[in-house]
Design a protein around this motif. Structure first.
Motif, mmCIF file in Angstrom:
data_model
loop_
_atom_site.group_PDB
_atom_site.id
_atom_site.type_symbol
_atom_site.label_atom_id
_atom_site.label_comp_id
_atom_site.label_asym_id
_atom_site.label_seq_id
_atom_site.Cartn_x
_atom_site.Cartn_y
_atom_site.Cartn_z
ATOM 1 N N UNK A 1 0.830 -1.205 0.000
ATOM 2 C CA UNK A 1 0.000 0.000 0.000
ATOM 3 C C UNK A 1 0.867 1.259 0.000
ATOM 4 N N UNK A 2 1.917 1.244 0.801
ATOM 5 C CA UNK A 2 2.810 2.397 0.852
ATOM 6 C C UNK A 2 3.506 2.644 -0.468
ATOM 7 N N UNK A 3 3.923 1.563 -1.140
ATOM 8 C CA UNK A 3 4.563 1.708 -2.450
ATOM 9 C C UNK A 3 3.580 2.296 -3.450
ATOM 10 N N UNK A 4 2.321 1.822 -3.409
ATOM 11 C CA UNK A 4 1.313 2.351 -4.323
ATOM 12 C C UNK A 4 1.023 3.825 -4.079
ATOM 13 N N UNK A 5 0.926 4.202 -2.801
ATOM 14 C CA UNK A 5 0.686 5.605 -2.466
ATOM 15 C C UNK A 5 1.871 6.468 -2.890
ATOM 16 N N UNK A 6 3.081 5.958 -2.695
ATOM 17 C CA UNK A 6 4.278 6.707 -3.087
ATOM 18 C C UNK A 6 4.311 6.926 -4.593
ATOM 19 N N UNK A 7 3.969 5.895 -5.336
ATOM 20 C CA UNK A 7 3.953 6.023 -6.793
ATOM 21 C C UNK A 7 2.893 7.027 -7.231
ATOM 22 N N UNK A 8 1.716 6.980 -6.582
ATOM 23 C CA UNK A 8 0.658 7.942 -6.901
ATOM 24 C C UNK A 8 1.100 9.369 -6.578
ATOM 25 N N UNK A 9 1.845 9.513 -5.482
ATOM 26 C CA UNK A 9 2.348 10.838 -5.114
ATOM 27 C C UNK A 9 3.308 11.368 -6.162
ATOM 28 N N UNK A 10 4.146 10.495 -6.715
ATOM 29 C CA UNK A 10 5.043 10.922 -7.788
ATOM 30 C C UNK A 10 4.263 11.400 -8.998
ATOM 31 N N UNK A 11 3.181 10.693 -9.304
ATOM 32 C CA UNK A 11 2.354 11.081 -10.442
ATOM 33 C C UNK A 11 1.746 12.468 -10.224
ATOM 34 N N UNK A 12 1.372 12.770 -8.991
ATOM 35 C CA UNK A 12 0.765 14.068 -8.685
ATOM 36 C C UNK A 12 1.808 15.178 -8.659
ATOM 37 N N UNK A 13 2.974 14.883 -8.078
ATOM 38 C CA UNK A 13 3.992 15.911 -7.899
ATOM 39 C C UNK A 13 4.722 16.231 -9.191
ATOM 40 N N UNK A 14 4.943 15.221 -10.033
ATOM 41 C CA UNK A 14 5.759 15.397 -11.234
ATOM 42 C C UNK A 14 5.298 16.531 -12.148
ATOM 43 N N UNK A 15 3.991 16.677 -12.437
ATOM 44 C CA UNK A 15 3.585 17.786 -13.306
ATOM 45 C C UNK A 15 3.984 19.154 -12.769
ATOM 46 N N UNK A 16 3.954 19.344 -11.446
ATOM 47 C CA UNK A 16 4.380 20.620 -10.870
ATOM 48 C C UNK A 16 5.862 20.855 -11.112
ATOM 49 N N UNK A 17 6.637 19.785 -11.005
ATOM 50 C CA UNK A 17 8.059 19.903 -11.276
ATOM 51 C C UNK A 17 8.306 20.233 -12.742
ATOM 52 N N UNK A 18 7.554 19.589 -13.622
ATOM 53 C CA UNK A 18 7.703 19.827 -15.056
ATOM 54 C C UNK A 18 7.312 21.253 -15.419
ATOM 55 N N UNK A 19 6.196 21.721 -14.859
ATOM 56 C CA UNK A 19 5.754 23.094 -15.149
ATOM 57 C C UNK A 19 6.784 24.112 -14.657
#
Length: 328
Positions: free
Chosen positions: A176-194
């Motif tokens: 569950x923690x790995x899945x949440x961490x991966x989801x967090x990367x998906x959410x955070x990455x666009x902000x980093x890209x922008x």
């Protein structure tokens, strides 16, 4: 504002990548899977999430060169991290200890990267719907390569995960923690890209150079952090497997990205000069693999010669790509 957003997003990705590495190693121990397979498949897929998000966003904006630059550039950065890892932990000789375990993964990475570079040159016209046959070939070869790696990991013997100082984390918690961490990367990455895109506009850098350097660097942050954390935990197979596995997964990401590019055929619309970037990635992978398997003992002061060759090839490759106009 763009620089603040960049720093905060990067810091968040560093923290998430650290937790993801812990959870991946717990999964290794609890499931008795090898660290080689966990690093090559599970951790590599998770830390490559920013590349996928970046590429999907790029092609939706009609910027296939940005996507290609990110993936090939990320492959180059992964091999640079491998060389820096060899230099930093030269007393432990990490790569010599696990080189044979990852020869197959490196070979699959070489095959997929070579195919991608060839498709950029060949500009094949065949498609199924809007998905190019070249992208479909990449996906199928990736699946076959992962099957081979899985079979090899089953024959390799005992797992190499490290029992972490987290006795309260069970398998379900780790998954569950790995899945949440991966989801967090998906959410955070666009902000980093922008943020990176705004910085590129402010500094006047072209999109090609942004893809090969800035975008590739920021989306490689999870790999870099995950590798450092894994090494500090003693999970050497996981660390090296993550780097080679990320190069394998990046080529899968290129095939997946084509599914979101409805304006045409992805490989046909990529600047042919990016095939040179793919060939440079091939060269870097093979330099690392040959140096490790040959057990070279040549040093310049404390620097391993194979690591130095990778670093010099990386720098020379970046200069060559800029001269070919990719940075414009």
């Amino acid at each position: 504002m763009a620089w603040i957003q960049f720093v905060l997003s990067a810091a968040a990705i560093v923290f998430v990548a650290f937790k993801m590495t812990q959870y991946a190693d717990v999964i290794t121990v609890r499931t008795r899977l090898s660290g080689m397979f966990i690093g090559t498949l599970l951790l590599a897929a998770g830390t490559s999430a920013p590349e996928i998000i970046t590429n999907i966003s790029s092609v939706r904006l009609g910027l296939p060169n940005l996507a290609a630059g990110d993936l090939f550039g990320s492959g180059m950065f992964n091999m640079l991290i491998l060389a820096l890892l060899d230099m930093t932990y030269f007393r432990v000789r990490i790569l010599r200890r696990v080189a044979m375990n990852h020869a197959l993964t490196a070979s699959v990475a070489t095959l997929l990267t070579g195919m991608a570079a060839f498709f950029v040159f060949a500009r094949l016209p065949w498609r199924i719907g809007w998905l190019g046959m070249d992208s479909l070939f990449l996906i199928l070869v990736y699946v076959g390569g992962m099957w081979l790696i899985w079979q090899e990991s089953r024959r390799s013997g005992a797992p190499v995960g490290v029992e972490l100082d987290v006795p309260g984390i069970g398998l379900r918690h780790a998954v569950a923690g790995f899945g949440v961490s991966m989801a967090a990367l998906v959410v955070i990455s666009p902000w980093l890209v922008l943020a990176a895109k705004e910085i590129a506009i402010i500094t006047g850098l072209g999109t090609g150079l942004v893809g090969m350097t800035l975008f590739a660097f920021v989306t490689s942050l999870p790999e870099m952090v995950a590798v450092l954390v894994a090494v500090r935990l003693g999970a050497f197979d996981m660390a090296v497997g993550n780097l080679f596995g990320s190069n394998v997964f990046n080529m899968l990401a290129m095939g997946i990205t084509d599914g979101f590019y409805v304006q045409g055929l992805l490989f046909s619309d990529i600047n042919p000069n990016f095939a040179i970037a793919g060939l440079i990635v091939l060269l870097l992978i093979n330099l690392g693999l040959i140096g490790n398997l040959a057990h070279l003992e040549r040093k310049l002061w404390f620097v391993e010669m194979d690591a130095l060759l990778i670093i010099l090839t990386f720098l020379g490759g970046m200069l060559l790509l800029y001269q070919y106009g990719i940075g414009i």
